[in-house]
Write an enzyme that holds these catalytic residues in place. Structure first.
Site, mmCIF file in Angstrom:
data_model
loop_
_atom_site.group_PDB
_atom_site.id
_atom_site.type_symbol
_atom_site.label_atom_id
_atom_site.label_comp_id
_atom_site.label_asym_id
_atom_site.label_seq_id
_atom_site.Cartn_x
_atom_site.Cartn_y
_atom_site.Cartn_z
ATOM 1 N N HIS A 1 0.830 -1.207 0.000
ATOM 2 C CA HIS A 1 0.000 0.000 0.000
ATOM 3 C C HIS A 1 0.865 1.258 0.000
ATOM 4 C CE1 HIS A 1 -3.399 2.605 1.428
ATOM 5 N NE2 HIS A 1 -2.421 3.218 2.070
ATOM 6 N N GLU A 2 1.899 1.288 0.836
ATOM 7 C CA GLU A 2 2.762 2.465 0.902
ATOM 8 C C GLU A 2 3.550 2.645 -0.391
ATOM 9 O OE1 GLU A 2 2.356 4.591 3.147
ATOM 10 O OE2 GLU A 2 1.080 3.315 4.392
ATOM 11 N N HIS B 1 1.390 4.340 -2.892
ATOM 12 C CA HIS B 1 1.346 5.800 -2.767
ATOM 13 C C HIS B 1 2.482 6.446 -3.562
ATOM 14 C CE1 HIS B 1 -1.905 6.558 -0.026
ATOM 15 N NE2 HIS B 1 -1.385 5.865 0.971
ATOM 16 N N GLU C 1 -6.111 6.756 -0.726
ATOM 17 C CA GLU C 1 -6.010 5.543 0.087
ATOM 18 C C GLU C 1 -6.614 4.345 -0.640
ATOM 19 O OE1 GLU C 1 -4.359 5.088 2.811
ATOM 20 O OE2 GLU C 1 -3.758 7.177 2.970
#
Length: 270
Positions: free
Chosen positions: A125-126, A129, A187
């Site tokens: 997930h990071e 980003h 997100e």
């Protein structure tokens, strides 16, 4: 009036060559250069490590092992970023990403993500980003609509007033606290990107749902922690992950058949 913000961004997009699309095909306004943002990320990451307590080497090796497995599957151009990840001592179950490939995970997240696959969903997930240029998009939107384009022109020196103001928008620098949360759209997009990334590296994407079930249990089903106030609800995130699970599972099965079986031993007692 909030409706003025997308109109302003749309108008600016039409007037300058600064619009692109994210990995999921969503339109973005990106005003800052990659080199500019990557240097800001490097500076902020250095400052975090100087001012925030870090965990032991065993925890660092654990998260680095997972990050390395995911980064190894990125296209060559994306692998060239200075991918680094550190574990910070904090009970808050949080993680963050900075431009340039710099990431942090709190020890509190290791209490929620109880397996390597669950933590892989956090790290994926990071990384999502970073790949989707969310920090650039957020800073560009804020600069175009509220801070003024003059901030962009002053970022060559991060100690200038404009540079420090933009660092604040990005949530960089320990003086601003932990990284400011991304928008709900960012997100959700990072969830989808991260799901595919972890699967391509051979981590079980089903565990991403388990992670959020663990998060729900940790918060007692009540309101999310303050740091998640602008995030999608936990139930909404689970639904989004489940809605994209079929593709992720296909990537996972292909990765496993190609011999991608990551094995990152969890530190004893963590």
């Amino acid at each position: 009036m909030r409706w003025l913000r997308p109109l302003a961004v749309t108008a600016l997009c039409a007037s300058i060559a600064a619009c692109t699309t994210s990995p999921t095909g969503r339109s973005q306004l990106l005003l800052l250069s990659d080199s500019e943002l990557n240097e800001m990320g490097r500076q902020a990451f250095t400052q975090y490590q100087q001012e925030l307590p870090t965990a032991g080497q065993a925890s660092h090796r654990y998260v680095q092992c997972i990050a390395d497995a995911i980064v190894a599957e990125l296209p060559a151009e994306q692998r060239q970023l200075d991918w680094q990840i550190r574990v910070f001592e904090s009970e808050q179950p949080n993680a963050f990403a900075l431009p340039g490939g710099y990431m942090g995970v709190n020890t509190g997240m290791l209490d929620i993500a109880t397996t390597q696959d669950q933590l892989a969903s956090v790290i994926g997930h990071e990384i999502g980003h970073v790949l989707a240029n969310h920090a650039n998009e957020r800073a560009s939107t804020e600069s175009a609509t509220s801070l003024g384009l003059s901030v962009i022109s002053s970022t060559s020196g991060m100690q200038s007033a404009g540079g420090q103001q933009l660092m604040g928008v990005l949530g960089m620098g320990a003086q601003y606290g932990i990284v400011l949360p991304f928008s709900r759209a960012h997100e959700s997009e990072a969830d989808v990107i991260g799901l595919d990334l972890m699967a391509q590296a051979g981590f079980n994407p089903r565990e991403s749902v388990t992670l959020w079930e663990n998060m729900q249990a940790a918060t007692g089903g009540g309101a999310p922690p303050e740091w998640m106030s602008t995030h999608p609800g936990q139930g909404q995130r689970i639904q989004g992950l489940q809605g994209n699970m079929d593709q992720a599972l296909a990537l996972y099965e292909q990765a496993r058949s190609n011999g991608r079986t990551p094995n990152c031993p969890r530190p004893y007692g963590s």
